[in-house]
Motif scaffolding. Structure first.
Motif: not given
Length: 147
Positions: A17-35
């Motif tokens: 959960p810590a890994d998943v939360f860390a990635f989700l909460s880095d919103f600058t990463q959204l373009p990597r998984w939201n087309y």
């Protein structure tokens, strides 16, 4: 009369959960998984947390700039954002639960359509749910394979 669109999707990720939360909460990463998102940037200073504000560029259904704010922040457990998302305004939340071998991630979506889209929102709901499910699958694969 507008009609809200509400749905949930769930995925299990072979990461903590810590890994998943860390990635989700880095919103600058959204373009990597939201087309549909081409860029996201934080507009408030400091670390991301409750009240942090973001602007992003969406390419689907049309190119638009939108804003959102972090409205729930419970590290490793829950995260929510509220704002404008394409032709909708609403809240997207993510609940994380540790399970054997990883994390169950549940995404709850509640959207209110803008303008005349309200008449067709019911029809859009199933398409939106499927699109969000595809994005979550990209997120799962990326997290499991190191993006």
């Amino acid at each position: 009369m507008s009609r809200d669109v509400e749905f949930s999707n769930q995925v299990t990720v072979r990461r903590t959960p810590a890994d998943v939360f860390a990635f989700l909460s880095d919103f600058t990463q959204l373009p990597r998984w939201n087309y549909a998102i081409t860029s996201t940037r934080q507009v408030t200073p400091g670390p991301v947390g409750l009240g942090s504000e973001f602007r992003q560029v969406r390419s689907i259904p049309t190119t638009s700039e939108e804003s959102f704010e972090v409205t729930a922040w419970d590290p490793v457990r829950r995260l929510a954002i509220t704002g404008d998302f394409g032709p909708f305004s609403g809240t997207l939340s993510y609940e994380l639960e540790a399970v054997t071998g990883g994390t169950t991630l549940v995404n709850h979506v509640r959207l209110s359509p803008h303008g005349v889209l309200g008449l067709a929102a019911g029809l859009a709901g199933s398409r939106l749910k499927a699109a969000v499910a595809e994005n979550l699958e990209v997120l799962r694969r990326g997290l499991e394979n190191g993006f």
